[in-house]
Scaffold this motif. Sequence first.
Motif, PDB file in Angstrom:
ATOM      1  N   LYS A   5       3.164  11.555  -3.121  1.00  0.00           N
ATOM      2  CA  LYS A   5       3.531  10.192  -2.727  1.00  0.00           C
ATOM      3  C   LYS A   5       4.082   9.470  -3.945  1.00  0.00           C
ATOM      4  CE  LYS A   5       1.329  10.871   1.207  1.00  0.00           C
ATOM      5  NZ  LYS A   5       1.304  12.302   1.204  1.00  0.00           N
ATOM      6  N   CYS A   6       5.165   8.757  -3.754  1.00  0.00           N
ATOM      7  CA  CYS A   6       5.727   7.954  -4.844  1.00  0.00           C
ATOM      8  C   CYS A   6       4.841   6.745  -5.099  1.00  0.00           C
ATOM      9  CB  CYS A   6       7.126   7.473  -4.481  1.00  0.00           C
ATOM     10  SG  CYS A   6       8.368   8.757  -4.653  1.00  0.00           S
ATOM     11  N   VAL A   7       4.676   6.435  -6.363  1.00  0.00           N
ATOM     12  CA  VAL A   7       3.912   5.263  -6.783  1.00  0.00           C
ATOM     13  C   VAL A   7       4.854   4.408  -7.624  1.00  0.00           C
ATOM     14  CG1 VAL A   7       1.917   4.437  -8.073  1.00  0.00           C
ATOM     15  CG2 VAL A   7       1.772   6.589  -6.796  1.00  0.00           C
ATOM     16  N   ASP A   8       5.249   3.279  -7.045  1.00  0.00           N
ATOM     17  CA  ASP A   8       6.194   2.415  -7.760  1.00  0.00           C
ATOM     18  C   ASP A   8       5.971   0.935  -7.459  1.00  0.00           C
ATOM     19  OD1 ASP A   8       7.089   2.515  -5.139  1.00  0.00           O
ATOM     20  OD2 ASP A   8       9.157   2.977  -5.632  1.00  0.00           O
ATOM     21  N   PHE A   9       4.750   0.587  -7.080  1.00  0.00           N
ATOM     22  CA  PHE A   9       4.456  -0.808  -6.772  1.00  0.00           C
ATOM     23  C   PHE A   9       4.387  -1.629  -8.048  1.00  0.00           C
ATOM     24  CE2 PHE A   9       1.503  -4.338  -6.058  1.00  0.00           C
ATOM     25  CZ  PHE A   9       2.203  -4.999  -5.070  1.00  0.00           C
ATOM     26  N   LYS A  10       5.014  -2.788  -8.034  1.00  0.00           N
ATOM     27  CA  LYS A  10       4.994  -3.701  -9.178  1.00  0.00           C
ATOM     28  C   LYS A  10       4.330  -4.997  -8.728  1.00  0.00           C
ATOM     29  CE  LYS A  10       9.229  -1.803 -11.007  1.00  0.00           C
ATOM     30  NZ  LYS A  10      10.312  -1.432 -10.141  1.00  0.00           N
ATOM     31  N   ALA A  11       3.166  -5.294  -9.262  1.00  0.00           N
ATOM     32  CA  ALA A  11       2.413  -6.481  -8.854  1.00  0.00           C
ATOM     33  C   ALA A  11       3.192  -7.769  -9.084  1.00  0.00           C
ATOM     34  CB  ALA A  11       1.078  -6.541  -9.602  1.00  0.00           C
ATOM     35  N   ASN A  12       4.046  -7.784 -10.101  1.00  0.00           N
ATOM     36  CA  ASN A  12       4.816  -8.997 -10.379  1.00  0.00           C
ATOM     37  C   ASN A  12       6.057  -9.114  -9.500  1.00  0.00           C
ATOM     38  OD1 ASN A  12       6.172  -6.893 -11.582  1.00  0.00           O
ATOM     39  ND2 ASN A  12       6.756  -8.051 -13.390  1.00  0.00           N
ATOM     40  N   ASP A  13       6.366  -8.069  -8.712  1.00  0.00           N
ATOM     41  CA  ASP A  13       7.534  -8.094  -7.825  1.00  0.00           C
ATOM     42  C   ASP A  13       7.219  -7.351  -6.532  1.00  0.00           C
ATOM     43  OD1 ASP A  13      10.041  -8.420  -6.749  1.00  0.00           O
ATOM     44  OD2 ASP A  13      11.022  -6.958  -8.065  1.00  0.00           O
ATOM     45  N   PRO A  14       6.273  -7.882  -5.726  1.00  0.00           N
ATOM     46  CA  PRO A  14       5.876  -7.170  -4.514  1.00  0.00           C
ATOM     47  C   PRO A  14       7.006  -6.974  -3.511  1.00  0.00           C
ATOM     48  CG  PRO A  14       4.659  -9.242  -4.751  1.00  0.00           C
ATOM     49  CD  PRO A  14       5.527  -9.102  -5.936  1.00  0.00           C
ATOM     50  N   MET A  15       8.017  -7.839  -3.531  1.00  0.00           N
ATOM     51  CA  MET A  15       9.119  -7.700  -2.577  1.00  0.00           C
ATOM     52  C   MET A  15       9.963  -6.454  -2.855  1.00  0.00           C
ATOM     53  SD  MET A  15       8.621 -10.102  -0.438  1.00  0.00           S
ATOM     54  CE  MET A  15      10.095 -10.260   0.544  1.00  0.00           C
ATOM     55  N   ALA A  16       9.809  -5.839  -4.027  1.00  0.00           N
ATOM     56  CA  ALA A  16      10.540  -4.609  -4.340  1.00  0.00           C
ATOM     57  C   ALA A  16       9.862  -3.383  -3.722  1.00  0.00           C
ATOM     58  CB  ALA A  16      10.658  -4.441  -5.852  1.00  0.00           C
ATOM     59  N   ALA A  17       8.720  -3.562  -3.091  1.00  0.00           N
ATOM     60  CA  ALA A  17       8.010  -2.434  -2.470  1.00  0.00           C
ATOM     61  C   ALA A  17       8.911  -1.756  -1.441  1.00  0.00           C
ATOM     62  CB  ALA A  17       6.726  -2.920  -1.814  1.00  0.00           C
ATOM     63  N   CYS A  18       8.852  -0.458  -1.412  1.00  0.00           N
ATOM     64  CA  CYS A  18       9.631   0.372  -0.475  1.00  0.00           C
ATOM     65  C   CYS A  18      11.129   0.315  -0.760  1.00  0.00           C
ATOM     66  CB  CYS A  18       9.335   0.020   0.979  1.00  0.00           C
ATOM     67  SG  CYS A  18       7.678   0.486   1.483  1.00  0.00           S
ATOM     68  N   HIS A  19      11.492   0.174  -2.026  1.00  0.00           N
ATOM     69  CA  HIS A  19      12.891   0.220  -2.459  1.00  0.00           C
ATOM     70  C   HIS A  19      12.986   1.084  -3.708  1.00  0.00           C
ATOM     71  CE1 HIS A  19      12.809  -3.565  -0.087  1.00  0.00           C
ATOM     72  NE2 HIS A  19      13.944  -3.092   0.347  1.00  0.00           N
ATOM     73  N   TYR A  20      12.672   2.374  -3.564  1.00  0.00           N
ATOM     74  CA  TYR A  20      12.567   3.223  -4.753  1.00  0.00           C
ATOM     75  C   TYR A  20      13.908   3.403  -5.456  1.00  0.00           C
ATOM     76  CZ  TYR A  20      14.703   7.760  -3.658  1.00  0.00           C
ATOM     77  OH  TYR A  20      15.581   8.764  -3.425  1.00  0.00           O
ATOM     78  N   ALA A  21      15.006   3.265  -4.756  1.00  0.00           N
ATOM     79  CA  ALA A  21      16.312   3.474  -5.364  1.00  0.00           C
ATOM     80  C   ALA A  21      16.816   2.247  -6.122  1.00  0.00           C
ATOM     81  CB  ALA A  21      17.331   3.883  -4.303  1.00  0.00           C
ATOM     82  N   ALA A  22      15.997   1.191  -6.178  1.00  0.00           N
ATOM     83  CA  ALA A  22      16.405  -0.031  -6.881  1.00  0.00           C
ATOM     84  C   ALA A  22      16.663   0.264  -8.355  1.00  0.00           C
ATOM     85  CB  ALA A  22      15.321  -1.103  -6.746  1.00  0.00           C
ATOM     86  N   ALA A  23      17.563  -0.483  -8.933  1.00  0.00           N
ATOM     87  CA  ALA A  23      17.917  -0.284 -10.340  1.00  0.00           C
ATOM     88  C   ALA A  23      16.688  -0.380 -11.234  1.00  0.00           C
ATOM     89  CB  ALA A  23      18.940  -1.333 -10.766  1.00  0.00           C
ATOM     90  N   PRO A  74       0.809  -1.221   0.000  1.00  0.00           N
ATOM     91  CA  PRO A  74       0.000   0.000   0.000  1.00  0.00           C
ATOM     92  C   PRO A  74       0.847   1.278   0.000  1.00  0.00           C
ATOM     93  CG  PRO A  74      -0.879  -1.566   1.577  1.00  0.00           C
ATOM     94  CD  PRO A  74       0.430  -2.118   1.095  1.00  0.00           C
ATOM     95  N   ALA A  75       1.942   1.266   0.770  1.00  0.00           N
ATOM     96  CA  ALA A  75       2.813   2.447   0.797  1.00  0.00           C
ATOM     97  C   ALA A  75       3.386   2.720  -0.585  1.00  0.00           C
ATOM     98  CB  ALA A  75       3.935   2.247   1.811  1.00  0.00           C
ATOM     99  N   SER A  76       3.759   1.660  -1.300  1.00  0.00           N
ATOM    100  CA  SER A  76       4.334   1.812  -2.644  1.00  0.00           C
ATOM    101  C   SER A  76       3.290   2.168  -3.690  1.00  0.00           C
ATOM    102  CB  SER A  76       5.062   0.530  -3.054  1.00  0.00           C
ATOM    103  OG  SER A  76       6.182   0.341  -2.231  1.00  0.00           O
ATOM    104  N   MET A  77       2.015   2.010  -3.336  1.00  0.00           N
ATOM    105  CA  MET A  77       0.937   2.402  -4.250  1.00  0.00           C
ATOM    106  C   MET A  77       0.561   3.864  -4.075  1.00  0.00           C
ATOM    107  SD  MET A  77      -1.431  -1.007  -4.146  1.00  0.00           S
ATOM    108  CE  MET A  77      -2.570  -0.480  -5.443  1.00  0.00           C
TER     109      MET A  77
END
Length: 167
Positions: free
Chosen positions: A138-156, A80-83
Amino acid sequence: VDVLAPSIYIQTPGLPIVNQSALVIKPIAEALRLAGIAGHASVMPYIRAGCSGTFHKPVPGKAPPYMYGPSGLVASVMAPASMGVDVLIMWGSSSDVKTCDECGVIEAWLAGWAGTAIKACIADRKACATARCSGHGKCVDFKANDPMAACHYAAAGNAPSCRCDPG
């Protein structure tokens, strides 16, 4: 409408993370869509602090069976935070706890890995909002196919969009 507050209870905590996240995505996405129509109403989903069930003594290194484990925490807090939700309400009840030992288990969960993960997610969302949304959204960067990436906006390869604050 000032606030939309969808419930995002995970009824089956043993589901794989992608399935748990799917249960959360639909009500939040709909609330965010309606918030845009309503003129940027706040979206404040709520979750119960743990899954319903009987309290048991914790096993070292594992989440108690009634508290969210890592995948449940990702699905119910970080997704939810990433959404781009405005606030996430985590609630509990005094009837959830019958003894002082049970209070200690919840305190240890919040003071331990779960609290650390929640604090890291909050810091990530604040850093992302400052860097990507000029501190006005609010940043929106949630990826349904990779939920574990939530709350890692600096990821490659991550390029969050912004859900602007009202005004």
